[in-house]
Design a protein around this motif. Structure first.
Motif, mmCIF file in Angstrom:
data_model
loop_
_atom_site.group_PDB
_atom_site.id
_atom_site.type_symbol
_atom_site.label_atom_id
_atom_site.label_comp_id
_atom_site.label_asym_id
_atom_site.label_seq_id
_atom_site.Cartn_x
_atom_site.Cartn_y
_atom_site.Cartn_z
ATOM 1 N N MET A 1 0.878 -1.273 0.010
ATOM 2 C CA MET A 1 0.095 0.032 -0.020
ATOM 3 C C MET A 1 0.844 1.324 0.191
ATOM 4 N N ASP A 2 2.218 1.132 0.280
ATOM 5 C CA ASP A 2 3.066 2.218 0.361
ATOM 6 C C ASP A 2 3.192 2.849 -1.020
ATOM 7 N N ILE A 3 3.152 1.813 -2.137
ATOM 8 C CA ILE A 3 3.242 2.524 -3.365
ATOM 9 C C ILE A 3 1.970 3.312 -3.807
ATOM 10 N N VAL A 4 0.940 2.761 -3.444
ATOM 11 C CA VAL A 4 -0.229 3.390 -3.555
ATOM 12 C C VAL A 4 -0.281 4.882 -3.256
ATOM 13 N N ALA A 5 0.285 5.014 -1.879
ATOM 14 C CA ALA A 5 0.326 6.207 -0.938
ATOM 15 C C ALA A 5 1.222 7.120 -1.714
ATOM 16 N N ARG A 6 2.275 6.754 -2.193
ATOM 17 C CA ARG A 6 3.280 7.679 -2.611
ATOM 18 C C ARG A 6 2.671 7.966 -4.168
ATOM 19 N N CYS A 7 1.978 7.229 -4.847
ATOM 20 C CA CYS A 7 1.329 7.662 -6.154
ATOM 21 C C CYS A 7 0.291 8.645 -5.779
ATOM 22 N N VAL A 8 -0.440 8.735 -4.917
ATOM 23 C CA VAL A 8 -1.412 9.644 -4.478
ATOM 24 C C VAL A 8 -0.755 10.746 -4.435
ATOM 25 N N ASN A 9 0.365 11.021 -3.455
ATOM 26 C CA ASN A 9 1.150 12.070 -3.450
ATOM 27 C C ASN A 9 1.656 12.790 -4.686
ATOM 28 N N ALA A 10 2.458 11.900 -5.555
ATOM 29 C CA ALA A 10 2.698 12.088 -6.899
ATOM 30 C C ALA A 10 1.687 12.974 -7.892
ATOM 31 N N SER A 11 0.681 12.292 -7.643
ATOM 32 C CA SER A 11 -0.346 12.810 -8.383
ATOM 33 C C SER A 11 -1.136 14.016 -8.423
ATOM 34 N N LEU A 12 -1.008 14.572 -6.744
ATOM 35 C CA LEU A 12 -1.775 15.479 -6.615
ATOM 36 C C LEU A 12 -1.075 16.798 -5.993
ATOM 37 N N LYS B 1 14.656 4.743 -21.509
ATOM 38 C CA LYS B 1 15.348 3.551 -21.297
ATOM 39 C C LYS B 1 15.385 2.985 -20.022
ATOM 40 N N ARG B 2 15.323 3.742 -18.965
ATOM 41 C CA ARG B 2 15.220 3.269 -17.466
ATOM 42 C C ARG B 2 13.933 2.946 -17.071
ATOM 43 N N LEU B 3 13.752 1.932 -16.023
ATOM 44 C CA LEU B 3 12.457 1.703 -15.613
ATOM 45 C C LEU B 3 12.344 2.665 -14.332
ATOM 46 N N TYR B 4 11.217 3.163 -13.948
ATOM 47 C CA TYR B 4 11.097 3.766 -12.820
ATOM 48 C C TYR B 4 9.909 3.427 -11.982
ATOM 49 N N HIS B 5 9.793 3.463 -10.515
ATOM 50 C CA HIS B 5 8.599 3.340 -9.750
ATOM 51 C C HIS B 5 7.462 4.044 -10.148
ATOM 52 N N ALA B 6 6.385 3.595 -9.876
ATOM 53 C CA ALA B 6 5.191 4.213 -10.381
ATOM 54 C C ALA B 6 4.955 5.811 -9.990
ATOM 55 N N ASP B 7 5.396 5.955 -8.739
ATOM 56 C CA ASP B 7 5.130 7.420 -8.378
ATOM 57 C C ASP B 7 6.231 8.240 -8.884
ATOM 58 N N ASN C 1 14.405 8.250 -1.133
ATOM 59 C CA ASN C 1 13.824 7.244 -2.080
ATOM 60 C C ASN C 1 14.071 8.018 -3.493
ATOM 61 N N ALA C 2 13.705 9.122 -3.730
ATOM 62 C CA ALA C 2 13.749 9.796 -5.186
ATOM 63 C C ALA C 2 15.036 9.968 -5.724
ATOM 64 N N SER C 3 16.174 10.070 -4.626
ATOM 65 C CA SER C 3 17.546 10.283 -4.945
ATOM 66 C C SER C 3 18.022 8.819 -5.691
ATOM 67 N N LEU C 4 17.806 7.659 -4.785
ATOM 68 C CA LEU C 4 18.415 6.521 -4.967
ATOM 69 C C LEU C 4 17.647 5.159 -5.711
ATOM 70 N N PHE C 5 16.328 5.191 -5.927
ATOM 71 C CA PHE C 5 15.560 4.254 -6.280
ATOM 72 C C PHE C 5 15.318 4.163 -7.840
ATOM 73 N N LEU C 6 15.828 3.234 -8.608
ATOM 74 C CA LEU C 6 15.203 2.776 -9.659
ATOM 75 C C LEU C 6 14.333 1.760 -9.462
ATOM 76 N N SER C 7 13.568 1.398 -10.520
ATOM 77 C CA SER C 7 12.490 0.376 -10.606
ATOM 78 C C SER C 7 13.133 -0.761 -10.239
ATOM 79 N N HIS C 8 14.261 -1.372 -10.784
ATOM 80 C CA HIS C 8 14.801 -2.648 -10.123
ATOM 81 C C HIS C 8 16.359 -2.290 -9.954
#
Lengths: 195, 195
Positions: free
Chosen positions: A28-39, A172-178, B36-43
């Motif tokens: 649920m931490d992912i969802v919570a960070r996505c709320v923040n990033a969206s709004l 080319k890099r993959l990022y977390h959803a937020d 988190n924002a500084s260090l994380f990529l998806s994988h």
């Protein structure tokens, strides 16, 4: 209205402990960070944004939680704050049809991913194989679809295909959803500036 | 080595409760999201990044916490995880000189903002009055300086001026510090791609 839709494959559909968002609450931490990033902007909310989380974890999936940037109240930037509003929504429970407002600007329903996608207009699937995001045409009111730490399933992808969703890549890099959501919002802000 | 430096004006310099990062810990939630924002990529981690938080809250400022992307261990993306490593560092306490490694890749010292800035090379101050970030020359190994929810003080700004820091702006809108870091990392990724 711009929208972000995040599919949370493991996020629980029953009230959870705010002290264990990644574990017991099914990321649920992912969802919570996505709320923040969206709004969130530095001084206020993005009022033209709807954020949808499709919760697909146990015991009662699907549950869709919607945050509306225009109406939302009692939301702070920290993960616990967004999570506590989701928890309140789950405590209320989803109505058998339509959506209920659990706290101001937060809504709960039994809508599935397909229901949500079919209720939106121009849908963009953020995916590494898409066109370069900086080069695609955007009006700013699209719906952007992301997955959590797991990829969308073939069934979910076929919902997007049927809808005629465009695929866009953030590089080319993959990022977390937020992080993806922050990048999309910023790109759209930069384009507004050019108008 | 790319660096991010966040000045956390109220973040406490003594162990704190992980259940109240925004309140009792003095907006430690901001610091955690910036890690988190500084260090994380998806994988995986961005191994070429150092993150510095300058904690200026009570009772014993300044304390500098450094996360090194190459060496850091036991770090998950959620706020509580980054905060718990900061708490462990504060439990150990800062040595009277130099820095100690409190957990792998996390370091604590009594360095001030000025000490940290003077130990870095090319410094960029992210500020609304700066040059458009997308147009400035960047090698990718700069140090980017941000403030938390409060602006830098005149004294902190004069440290940057003496250092000859360039000012860069991410656009007309103002963003939270962690969102700024995501945008900077993404812009640098996009430029790498063009090489």
């Amino acid at each position: 209205m711009r929208s972000f839709v995040v599919v949370a494959h493991k996020a629980v559909t029953t009230p959870f402990s705010l002290n264990d968002l990644p574990g017991g609450a099914g990321r649920m931490d992912i969802v919570a960070r996505c709320v923040n990033a969206s709004l969130f902007l530095s001084h206020g909310m993005r009022r033209d944004v709807d954020f949808y989380a499709i919760l697909l974890g146990e015991p009662n999936p699907p549950v869709t939680i919607r945050f509306n940037g225009e109406r939302v109240r009692y939301l702070s930037p920290d993960e616990r704050s967004a999570a506590s509003l989701i928890k309140k929504a789950l405590e209320r429970g989803a109505p058998s049809s339509g959506e209920d407002e659990s706290t101001p600007g937060v809504y709960i329903s039994k809508r599935s991913f397909e229901d949500v996608i079919n209720g939106l207009d121009d849908v963009i699937y953020l995916h590494e194989d898409g066109e370069d995001f900086r080069n695609i045409e955007l009006k700013g009111d699209e719906a952007f679809v992301l997955s959590d730490h797991q990829n969308l399933t073939p069934e979910e992808e076929s919902v997007l295909e049927k809808k005629g969703a465009r695929k866009a890549s953030l590089g080319k890099r993959l990022y977390h959803a937020d992080h993806c959501i922050v990048i999309v919002n910023h790109e759209l802000d930069m384009r507004e500036k050019l108008k």
